[in-house]
Design an enzyme around this catalytic site. Structure first.
Site, PDB file in Angstrom:
ATOM      1  N   ASP A 145       0.833  -1.196   0.000  1.00 42.26           N
ATOM      2  CA  ASP A 145       0.000   0.000   0.000  1.00 42.26           C
ATOM      3  C   ASP A 145       0.873   1.254   0.000  1.00 42.26           C
ATOM      4  O   ASP A 145       2.032   1.224   0.437  1.00 42.26           O
ATOM      5  CB  ASP A 145      -0.913   0.023   1.235  1.00 42.26           C
ATOM      6  CG  ASP A 145      -1.873  -1.153   1.257  1.00 42.26           C
ATOM      7  OD1 ASP A 145      -2.152  -1.710   0.181  1.00 42.26           O
ATOM      8  OD2 ASP A 145      -2.334  -1.513   2.354  1.00 42.26           O
ATOM      9  N   LYS A 146       0.292   2.344  -0.440  1.00 44.28           N
ATOM     10  CA  LYS A 146       1.026   3.603  -0.540  1.00 44.28           C
ATOM     11  C   LYS A 146       1.663   4.000   0.793  1.00 44.28           C
ATOM     12  O   LYS A 146       2.781   4.511   0.842  1.00 44.28           O
ATOM     13  CB  LYS A 146       0.081   4.707  -1.027  1.00 44.28           C
ATOM     14  CG  LYS A 146       0.752   6.047  -1.296  1.00 44.28           C
ATOM     15  CD  LYS A 146      -0.255   7.040  -1.863  1.00 44.28           C
ATOM     16  CE  LYS A 146       0.394   8.393  -2.115  1.00 44.28           C
ATOM     17  NZ  LYS A 146      -0.573   9.376  -2.671  1.00 44.28           N
TER      18      LYS A 146
END
Length: 238
Positions: free
Chosen positions: A103-104
Site C-alpha cells: 500500500d502507498k
C-alpha cells in the site's frame, strides 16, 4: 542475439546510438573489432567489449527495495511517484515491475524484477509464499487475537482468510506485532485487524518467502539480489 540488440538491452544506448558506437570502432567481439550491428553473438560464450570494458549480459534483474511511504507499487502513474521512479536508469531500462504490491502508506521489502515467470509463481495463491509484517496497532492485541488469526478471520467482504501467525512484541494502548500470512488480498493485514476491532497505524513488510529485508537499506534504497538469494526464491516457488 543481434549485437545491437544486446548492447541496447544492456543500457549502452538506443539502437541508433549503438550503431554509432559500432561505426566508431568502439566495439569488439572476441578481441576483434566489429562494425556490423546485425552480427549474431552468443552472450553466454562470446566476449563483447566496449572501449575495452567487458559487457556482462543479464536477461533478468532482481532487486530488493526498502519501499518508503508515499510511493505506489506500480510501473507508472499520472499523479504519484512509483517504485520504478526510485531506480537508476541502468535498472529502469530492463523494464522491471513490482512483484505484488505494498500500500502507498506501507514501508519495507518489495521485490522488483523483469522475470515474469518467477513473479507469477511467487504470487500464485497455490504456492502459499509467506510474507511477514511488523505493525503498530491502535488497541490492545492479546492472546485472543493470536488464536483468532491462527484460525483465520472473516474480512469485511465475507472472505475467510487462511491462518496467520501473529506474534505480540508489545501489548498496550498501542501494540507492536509481527504477522506472517501466506496470501496477498487487498489491504489484507489492515482488514484482518479491522475484523477483530483494531486499527493498523503503521505497517512494514519484513520478509517475502526466504528473503528478509536487508537492514542496511535505508528507505528508498535498493540493491540487486545475490545469486544465492535468487536461487532461494526459485526454490521457494518450486
Amino acid at each position: 542475439m543481434r549485437l545491437d540488440k544486446l548492447l541496447a538491452n544492456m543500457g549502452y544506448g538506443s539502437r541508433k546510438e549503438v550503431k554509432q558506437l559500432l561505426k566508431n570502432g568502439s566495439v569488439q567481439v572476441n578481441d576483434a573489432p566489429v562494425k556490423d550491428a546485425a552480427l549474431h553473438v552468443n552472450p553466454e560464450k562470446d566476449e563483447v567489449t566496449i572501449l575495452g570494458e567487458r559487457v556482462v549480459y543479464k536477461e533478468f534483474i532482481y532487486l530488493m527495495l526498502n519501499k518508503p511511504q508515499g510511493v505506489i507499487s506500480a510501473t507508472e502513474d499520472n499523479r504519484d511517484r512509483t517504485v520504478i521512479d526510485l531506480l537508476d536508469e541502468e535498472h529502469r531500462h530492463f523494464e522491471p515491475f513490482p512483484v505484488g504490491r505494498l500500500d502507498k502508506d506501507t514501508e519495507g521489502f518489495l521485490l522488483i524484477t523483469n522475470d515474469g515467470k518467477l513473479a507469477h509463481e511467487l504470487l500464485s495463491p497455490k504456492k502459499h509464499v509467506p510474507k511477514t509484517y511488523y505493525a503498530r496497532i491502535d488497541g490492545n492485541v492479546d492472546e485472543t487475537d493470536i488464536e483468532k488469526f491462527a484460525e483465520g478471520v472473516t474480512l469485511d467482504d465475507g472472505y475467510f482468510t487462511k491462518p496467520g501467525q501473529l506474534s505480540i512484541l508489545q501489548s498496550g494502548e498501542t501494540s507492536e506485532i509481527e504477522l506472517t500470512i501466506t496470501e496477498g488480498k487487498f489491504h489484507q493485514v489492515k482488514r484482518m485487524f479491522e475484523a477483530v476491532g483494531k486499527r493498523v497505524v503503521y505497517l512494514k513488510r519484513l520478509s517475502m518467502g526466504p528473503l528478509e529485508l536487508d537492514s542496511s537499506l535505508y528507505l528508498g534504497e535498493y540493491r540487486e539480489l545475490t545469486d544465492e538469494e535468487v536461487a532461494m526464491l526459485r526454490n521457494e516457488k518450486s
